[in-house]
Write an enzyme that holds these catalytic residues in place. Structure first.
Site, PDB file in Angstrom:
ATOM      1  N   SER A 140       0.786  -1.236   0.112  1.00 35.66           N
ATOM      2  CA  SER A 140       0.216  -0.066  -0.086  1.00 35.66           C
ATOM      3  C   SER A 140       1.191   1.569  -0.789  1.00 35.66           C
ATOM      4  O   SER A 140       1.944   1.428   0.268  1.00 35.66           O
ATOM      5  CB  SER A 140      -0.454  -0.036   1.206  1.00 35.66           C
ATOM      6  OG  SER A 140      -1.715   1.843   1.516  1.00 35.66           O
ATOM      7  N   TYR A 153      -2.114  -1.257  10.440  1.00 33.78           N
ATOM      8  CA  TYR A 153      -1.593  -1.249   9.169  1.00 33.78           C
ATOM      9  C   TYR A 153      -0.852  -1.277   8.567  1.00 33.78           C
ATOM     10  O   TYR A 153      -0.229  -1.004   7.082  1.00 33.78           O
ATOM     11  CB  TYR A 153      -3.877  -0.538   8.305  1.00 33.78           C
ATOM     12  CG  TYR A 153      -3.387  -0.587   6.434  1.00 33.78           C
ATOM     13  CD1 TYR A 153      -4.818  -1.705   6.473  1.00 33.78           C
ATOM     14  CD2 TYR A 153      -2.823   0.599   6.052  1.00 33.78           C
ATOM     15  CE1 TYR A 153      -4.768  -1.976   5.279  1.00 33.78           C
ATOM     16  CE2 TYR A 153      -3.355  -0.127   4.973  1.00 33.78           C
ATOM     17  CZ  TYR A 153      -4.017  -1.113   4.241  1.00 33.78           C
ATOM     18  OH  TYR A 153      -4.368  -1.436   2.440  1.00 33.78           O
TER      19      TYR A 153
HETATM   20  P1  NAD Z   1     -11.286  -5.927   0.157  1.00 35.36           P
HETATM   21  O1  NAD Z   1     -12.073  -5.697   1.346  1.00 35.36           O
HETATM   22  O2  NAD Z   1     -12.210  -6.251  -1.135  1.00 35.36           O
HETATM   23  O3  NAD Z   1     -11.628  -7.388  -0.363  1.00 35.36           O
HETATM   24  C1  NAD Z   1     -10.536  -8.075   0.445  1.00 35.36           C
HETATM   25  C2  NAD Z   1     -10.440  -9.509   0.236  1.00 35.36           C
HETATM   26  O4  NAD Z   1      -9.158 -10.007   1.608  1.00 35.36           O
HETATM   27  C3  NAD Z   1     -11.801 -10.802   0.192  1.00 35.36           C
HETATM   28  O5  NAD Z   1     -11.449 -10.845  -1.026  1.00 35.36           O
HETATM   29  C4  NAD Z   1     -11.622 -11.090   1.757  1.00 35.36           C
HETATM   30  O6  NAD Z   1     -12.436 -11.884   1.995  1.00 35.36           O
HETATM   31  C5  NAD Z   1     -10.262 -11.448   1.826  1.00 35.36           C
HETATM   32  N1  NAD Z   1      -9.772 -11.513   2.971  1.00 35.36           N
HETATM   33  C6  NAD Z   1     -10.009 -10.845   4.231  1.00 35.36           C
HETATM   34  N2  NAD Z   1      -9.143 -11.379   5.445  1.00 35.36           N
HETATM   35  C7  NAD Z   1      -9.672 -12.720   5.227  1.00 35.36           C
HETATM   36  C8  NAD Z   1      -8.885 -13.759   5.421  1.00 35.36           C
HETATM   37  N3  NAD Z   1      -8.404 -14.300   7.258  1.00 35.36           N
HETATM   38  N4  NAD Z   1      -8.799 -15.223   5.119  1.00 35.36           N
HETATM   39  C9  NAD Z   1      -8.893 -15.189   3.524  1.00 35.36           C
HETATM   40  N5  NAD Z   1      -9.635 -14.393   3.056  1.00 35.36           N
HETATM   41  C10 NAD Z   1      -9.471 -12.863   3.736  1.00 35.36           C
HETATM   42  O7  NAD Z   1     -10.400  -5.206   0.096  1.00 35.36           O
HETATM   43  P2  NAD Z   1      -9.385  -4.663  -1.026  1.00 35.36           P
HETATM   44  O8  NAD Z   1      -9.543  -3.373  -1.104  1.00 35.36           O
HETATM   45  O9  NAD Z   1      -9.251  -5.399  -2.564  1.00 35.36           O
HETATM   46  O10 NAD Z   1      -8.071  -4.249  -0.508  1.00 35.36           O
HETATM   47  C11 NAD Z   1      -7.223  -5.847  -1.261  1.00 35.36           C
HETATM   48  C12 NAD Z   1      -5.569  -5.393  -0.801  1.00 35.36           C
HETATM   49  O11 NAD Z   1      -4.880  -4.051  -1.546  1.00 35.36           O
HETATM   50  C13 NAD Z   1      -5.372  -5.800   0.263  1.00 35.36           C
HETATM   51  O12 NAD Z   1      -4.531  -5.958   0.996  1.00 35.36           O
HETATM   52  C14 NAD Z   1      -4.768  -3.820   0.688  1.00 35.36           C
HETATM   53  O13 NAD Z   1      -4.283  -3.913   1.984  1.00 35.36           O
HETATM   54  C15 NAD Z   1      -4.357  -3.673  -0.294  1.00 35.36           C
HETATM   55  N6  NAD Z   1      -4.403  -1.869  -0.626  1.00 35.36           N
HETATM   56  C16 NAD Z   1      -6.102  -1.583  -0.675  1.00 35.36           C
HETATM   57  C17 NAD Z   1      -6.089  -0.520  -1.266  1.00 35.36           C
HETATM   58  C18 NAD Z   1      -8.055   0.303  -1.431  1.00 35.36           C
HETATM   59  O14 NAD Z   1      -8.307   1.427  -1.616  1.00 35.36           O
HETATM   60  N7  NAD Z   1      -8.678  -0.546  -1.266  1.00 35.36           N
HETATM   61  C19 NAD Z   1      -4.804   0.584  -1.650  1.00 35.36           C
HETATM   62  C20 NAD Z   1      -4.298   0.586  -0.989  1.00 35.36           C
HETATM   63  C21 NAD Z   1      -3.729  -0.958  -0.599  1.00 35.36           C
END
Ligand code: NAD
Length: 258
Positions: A140, A153
């Protein structure tokens, strides 16, 4: 011979976008994450029908080391190898540190950081057997800079960048690369929940809170998409990317340039 990609947290958001990008390249896909089973089956059917590939779904809870071990074993026995491992799953919780619930800290570190330690340690021997592999960790912008109220985080995301560098050094001579991607705001359910919370706190509309949140950090004032992140992953898996290892790629509309 077809290749296989395992993407953690791929039932939603960025992970689902990454899975589709690799499916488009004819990789077989191992999906993982929580969600409604009918939705997950529909996602599998969409990927198999659209791209003529095979999929496998693992309901592995990434906070449980033994379940991660099982997921990797099943992936190997089903497809014979794991060519690409994307550690994507992540969770978020925001609170100032003196009120931050310790159980939330533990859960964030377990899912955002420790799970990648386990997937990587089990997958490297499989990649070494084949003499080829790509590991991509979704960090991130918060792996590079901090924001208030995100202690767990930010710590987890700084940690995964450190882990990426160590794995890159340890695999540098065996045709395996390990890189991190550092997105800024990406339009996903995880992000939308934070927008919702902000809209409620400030008593403004969702759209206003979204614009405020993105503009505050991201000079472009726009979110990236899961597809954008997926295509960068595909690039890092190409032969031309063989000498890119230990790197952290920002995809954040200029957030971390200052
Ligand atoms: P999201 O909430 O849409 O998806 C998260 C996924 O992780 C889902 O499929 C969920 O079921 C799974 N998950 C959560 N806990 C779990 C567990 N214990 N076991 C198995 N699966 C589990 O989130 P996202 O926004 O798609 O984020 C994905 C990644 O990208 C994360 O690591 C997040 O930190 C990173 N990220 C997101 C953003 C953003 O703005 N959305 C920005 C920077 C980084």
């Amino acid at each position: 011979m077809s290749k296989t990609a395992l993407i953690t947290g791929s039932t939603s958001g960025i992970g689902a976008g990454i899975a589709e990008s690799f499916a488009r390249q004819k990789y077989n896909i191992i999906l993982n994450g929580f969600g409604n089973i009918a939705d997950i089956e529909a996602q599998q059917k969409y990927l198999t029908d659209t791209y003529a590939i095979k999929t496998l779904y693992s309901a592995c809870d990434l906070s449980k080391a033994d379940q991660i071990d099982e997921m990797i074993k099943t992936a190997k026995s089903t497809f014979g190898c794991i060519d690409v491992l994307v550690n994507n799953a992540g969770i978020q919780y925001t609170e100032k540190i003196e009120d931050f619930p310790p159980e939330k800290w533990d859960a964030i570190i377990a899912i955002n950081l420790t799970s990648a330690f386990h997937t990587i340690r089990h997958t490297i021997p499989i990649m070494k057997e084949k003499g080829w592999g790509r590991i991509i960790n979704i960090a991130s912008a918060h792996g590079l800079v901090a924001s208030k109220n995100k202690s767990a985080y930010v710590a987890s995301k700084h940690g995964i960048i450190g882990l990426t560098k160590v794995v890159a050094l340890e695999t540098a001579t065996v045709n395996i690369t390990c890189n991190a991607i550092c997105p800024g705001w990406v339009d996903t359910p995880l992000m939308r929940k934070q927008v919702d919370d902000k809209a409620k706190t400030l008593g403004v509309s969702f759209d206003q809170a979204l614009l405020d949140m993105v503009s505050e950090k991201q000079p472009s004032q726009k979110c990236a998409t899961p597809h954008d992140i997926g295509e960068l992953c595909v690039f890092l898996a190409r032969e031309e990317a063989a000498q890119i290892t230990g790197a952290s790629y920002s995809i954040d509309g200029g957030w971390t340039t200052e």
